[in-house]
Structures are given as C-alpha cells and as structure tokens.
Write a protein that holds these residues in place. Structure first.
Motif, PDB file in Angstrom:
ATOM      1  N   MET A   1      19.960   1.368 -30.273  1.00 30.25           N
ATOM      2  CA  MET A   1      20.225   2.478 -31.176  1.00 30.25           C
ATOM      3  C   MET A   1      18.943   2.916 -31.892  1.00 30.25           C
ATOM      4  O   MET A   1      18.685   4.087 -32.024  1.00 30.25           O
ATOM      5  CB  MET A   1      21.296   2.054 -32.183  1.00 30.25           C
ATOM      6  CG  MET A   1      21.541   3.075 -33.237  1.00 30.25           C
ATOM      7  SD  MET A   1      22.999   4.009 -32.874  1.00 30.25           S
ATOM      8  CE  MET A   1      23.383   4.610 -34.450  1.00 30.25           C
ATOM      9  N   ASN A   2      18.112   1.975 -32.346  1.00 30.16           N
ATOM     10  CA  ASN A   2      16.874   2.309 -33.039  1.00 30.16           C
ATOM     11  C   ASN A   2      15.914   3.052 -32.136  1.00 30.16           C
ATOM     12  O   ASN A   2      15.182   3.916 -32.581  1.00 30.16           O
ATOM     13  CB  ASN A   2      16.201   1.047 -33.592  1.00 30.16           C
ATOM     14  CG  ASN A   2      16.882   0.541 -34.848  1.00 30.16           C
ATOM     15  OD1 ASN A   2      17.581   1.304 -35.505  1.00 30.16           O
ATOM     16  ND2 ASN A   2      16.693  -0.715 -35.162  1.00 30.16           N
ATOM     17  N   SER A   3      15.902   2.689 -30.846  1.00 31.91           N
ATOM     18  CA  SER A   3      14.998   3.372 -29.919  1.00 31.91           C
ATOM     19  C   SER A   3      15.402   4.834 -29.760  1.00 31.91           C
ATOM     20  O   SER A   3      14.545   5.697 -29.584  1.00 31.91           O
ATOM     21  CB  SER A   3      14.971   2.666 -28.562  1.00 31.91           C
ATOM     22  OG  SER A   3      16.256   2.701 -27.964  1.00 31.91           O
ATOM     23  N   LYS A   4      16.704   5.126 -29.847  1.00 29.74           N
ATOM     24  CA  LYS A   4      17.163   6.518 -29.760  1.00 29.74           C
ATOM     25  C   LYS A   4      16.699   7.315 -30.978  1.00 29.74           C
ATOM     26  O   LYS A   4      16.287   8.461 -30.848  1.00 29.74           O
ATOM     27  CB  LYS A   4      18.688   6.583 -29.643  1.00 29.74           C
ATOM     28  CG  LYS A   4      19.202   6.129 -28.302  1.00 29.74           C
ATOM     29  CD  LYS A   4      20.708   6.244 -28.242  1.00 29.74           C
ATOM     30  CE  LYS A   4      21.236   5.747 -26.918  1.00 29.74           C
ATOM     31  NZ  LYS A   4      22.689   5.820 -26.845  1.00 29.74           N
ATOM     32  N   VAL A   5      16.730   6.705 -32.137  1.00 27.07           N
ATOM     33  CA  VAL A   5      16.297   7.367 -33.368  1.00 27.07           C
ATOM     34  C   VAL A   5      14.797   7.639 -33.306  1.00 27.07           C
ATOM     35  O   VAL A   5      14.329   8.725 -33.648  1.00 27.07           O
ATOM     36  CB  VAL A   5      16.666   6.518 -34.610  1.00 27.07           C
ATOM     37  CG1 VAL A   5      16.040   7.085 -35.864  1.00 27.07           C
ATOM     38  CG2 VAL A   5      18.173   6.411 -34.750  1.00 27.07           C
ATOM     39  N   VAL A   6      14.036   6.651 -32.839  1.00 23.84           N
ATOM     40  CA  VAL A   6      12.586   6.807 -32.727  1.00 23.84           C
ATOM     41  C   VAL A   6      12.257   7.904 -31.722  1.00 23.84           C
ATOM     42  O   VAL A   6      11.395   8.758 -31.960  1.00 23.84           O
ATOM     43  CB  VAL A   6      11.919   5.467 -32.324  1.00 23.84           C
ATOM     44  CG1 VAL A   6      10.460   5.666 -31.970  1.00 23.84           C
ATOM     45  CG2 VAL A   6      12.078   4.448 -33.441  1.00 23.84           C
ATOM     46  N   LEU A   7      12.949   7.917 -30.587  1.00 27.17           N
ATOM     47  CA  LEU A   7      12.726   8.946 -29.564  1.00 27.17           C
ATOM     48  C   LEU A   7      13.060  10.331 -30.111  1.00 27.17           C
ATOM     49  O   LEU A   7      12.298  11.285 -29.920  1.00 27.17           O
ATOM     50  CB  LEU A   7      13.553   8.654 -28.316  1.00 27.17           C
ATOM     51  CG  LEU A   7      13.418   9.648 -27.180  1.00 27.17           C
ATOM     52  CD1 LEU A   7      11.978   9.702 -26.685  1.00 27.17           C
ATOM     53  CD2 LEU A   7      14.356   9.298 -26.048  1.00 27.17           C
ATOM     54  N   LEU A   8      14.162  10.453 -30.822  1.00 24.88           N
ATOM     55  CA  LEU A   8      14.544  11.737 -31.420  1.00 24.88           C
ATOM     56  C   LEU A   8      13.511  12.188 -32.441  1.00 24.88           C
ATOM     57  O   LEU A   8      13.108  13.361 -32.448  1.00 24.88           O
ATOM     58  CB  LEU A   8      15.921  11.636 -32.075  1.00 24.88           C
ATOM     59  CG  LEU A   8      16.443  12.901 -32.745  1.00 24.88           C
ATOM     60  CD1 LEU A   8      16.590  14.023 -31.714  1.00 24.88           C
ATOM     61  CD2 LEU A   8      17.756  12.636 -33.435  1.00 24.88           C
ATOM     62  N   ALA A   9      13.033  11.290 -33.269  1.00 24.84           N
ATOM     63  CA  ALA A   9      12.012  11.632 -34.268  1.00 24.84           C
ATOM     64  C   ALA A   9      10.728  12.080 -33.583  1.00 24.84           C
ATOM     65  O   ALA A   9      10.091  13.045 -34.011  1.00 24.84           O
ATOM     66  CB  ALA A   9      11.743  10.438 -35.183  1.00 24.84           C
TER      67      ALA A   9
END
Length: 91
Positions: free
Chosen positions: A1-9
């Motif tokens: 889930m954190n990797s998705k947030v980082v990718l989106l940012a």
C-alpha cells in the motif's frame, strides 16, 4: 500500500513539473498583456498575456471568490492579471 502512495506522489510531482515548464514556455511566447480580455488577431488571452493561438490550453474558469479586487482601467497591481473585470494573483 505504501508503494502505491509513493508512486502516486511521484507521478503527481512529475506532472506538476511538466505543467510548470509548459506554462513557462507559453509565457515566453507572449507578445504583451491582454487589454479588456482581448488580444490582436491570431492570439488569445491566457492568464493576462496574449499568446499565439493554439499553444495554450483554454483559459480555465476562475473562482470569482479568489479575485483580489476589480481591475482599474484594465490594470491590476503587482504580478496579478485582469480577467473579466477582476484582478487575480498570477499562478
């Protein structure tokens, strides 16, 4: 889930940088300020500047509550611009 947030940012940051560069390129081709939201032939008013038609996206609708006051003789103070009789801070 954190990797998705980082990718989106990261993607949002890339888009923001690309948009800023694009806007800078558009303003570099401006021929002068808009007067009464109008420009000479084959130019369009984009954030208070006359730019050649076709190089800038359509002027977005501006929130009138964000206006800093009315234009006086189509002029605004400082780095703001006049659009439809109201002054807005340049973004």
């Amino acid at each position: 889930m954190n990797s998705k947030v980082v990718l989106l940012a990261f993607l949002l940051a890339v888009i923001a940088v690309a948009f800023a560069q694009r806007k800078e390129e558009i303003f570099a081709r401006a021929v002068g300020p808009c007067i009464a939201d109008k420009c000479q032939s084959k130019h369009t008013c984009y954030f208070g500047q006359c730019v050649p038609e076709g190089i800038a996206p359509a002027m977005p609708a501006l929130d009138k509550s964000a206006a800093i006051g009315p234009c006086i003789n189509y002029l605004c103070p400082g780095n703001s611009f006049c659009h439809q009789g109201m002054c807005y801070n340049n973004i």
